[in-house]
Design an enzyme around this catalytic site. Sequence first.
Site, PDB file in Angstrom:
ATOM      1  N   SER A  25       0.288  -0.920  -9.089  1.00  0.00           N
ATOM      2  CA  SER A  25       1.133  -1.700  -8.184  1.00  0.00           C
ATOM      3  C   SER A  25       2.349  -0.931  -7.704  1.00  0.00           C
ATOM      4  CB  SER A  25       1.564  -3.005  -8.853  1.00  0.00           C
ATOM      5  OG  SER A  25       2.241  -2.738 -10.064  1.00  0.00           O
ATOM      6  N   HIS A  55       7.163  -3.267  -8.870  1.00  0.00           N
ATOM      7  CA  HIS A  55       6.977  -3.644  -7.474  1.00  0.00           C
ATOM      8  C   HIS A  55       8.176  -3.212  -6.632  1.00  0.00           C
ATOM      9  CE1 HIS A  55       3.710  -7.008  -7.854  1.00  0.00           C
ATOM     10  NE2 HIS A  55       3.465  -5.979  -8.636  1.00  0.00           N
TER      11      HIS A  55
END
Length: 252
Positions: free
Chosen positions: A126, A177
């Site tokens: 991610s 993220h």
Amino acid sequence: MFIRHESLRSFLRFYPIVSGLIVLHFILFLTINFFPGGESTVLYWGVGQNGLIEQGEYWRLVTPIFLHASFPHVLFNSFSLYLFGPALEQMLGKVKFIVSYLVMGITANIVTYWLEDPFYTQLGASGSIYGLFGIYLYMTMFRKDLIDRINSQIVMTILVVGLIMTFVTPNINIIAHLFGFITGLALGPIILNKAKRYMPIIEMRQARDVSEPSFNPTRWKNKRRINSRLLKKIIWGLFILFVAAGLLIGFF
């Protein structure tokens, strides 16, 4: 940029880095889940565990980028790379793309190590994938010569959905993220310095074909084919938004 028309053979040929990363994702996932000793070796020695990193196992800042715990996790991360990686691989070149991909993922993991407690464990791509979004956002804001309006809208839509879901979905590495995204945004002016506008494979082949006659007797048929391709692009665009929204909700 985000709608794939290539055959599997063409995709492997023109985007070897993205292809290799996706294959590696699934090889490691299958090894962990279906091969004897895979979980106790590959997963144990590759997962990002802050306490072990603190003891000097610094490779754990790199290896989690390629590991995934569940099938939905590996499927949707790999599908995101399949959608958003090829254009950047072509625009940046193979070396610059893979270096940027790793730097964004490693940076996200380093910040996670700094800010989370020693018991925190992480894995997944991610950080790197959000880094790709950061590059696209820089492109949308400051390098409009590299991206058209429709693709800019797709980028902004996915970013808004992804960032919102980052904060409302449980069991998400928010730090990875955010800092993967920030790293991609910060790298934008450097890695896009000499980048060229993305050209789909079909256009590349047409540009190389110097034998095309100046008068094309099938031009009306070609026009119908163009309209058909436009409809296909619209359908694929809606599909990309739907799937991307779904994967950003729960699988990063």
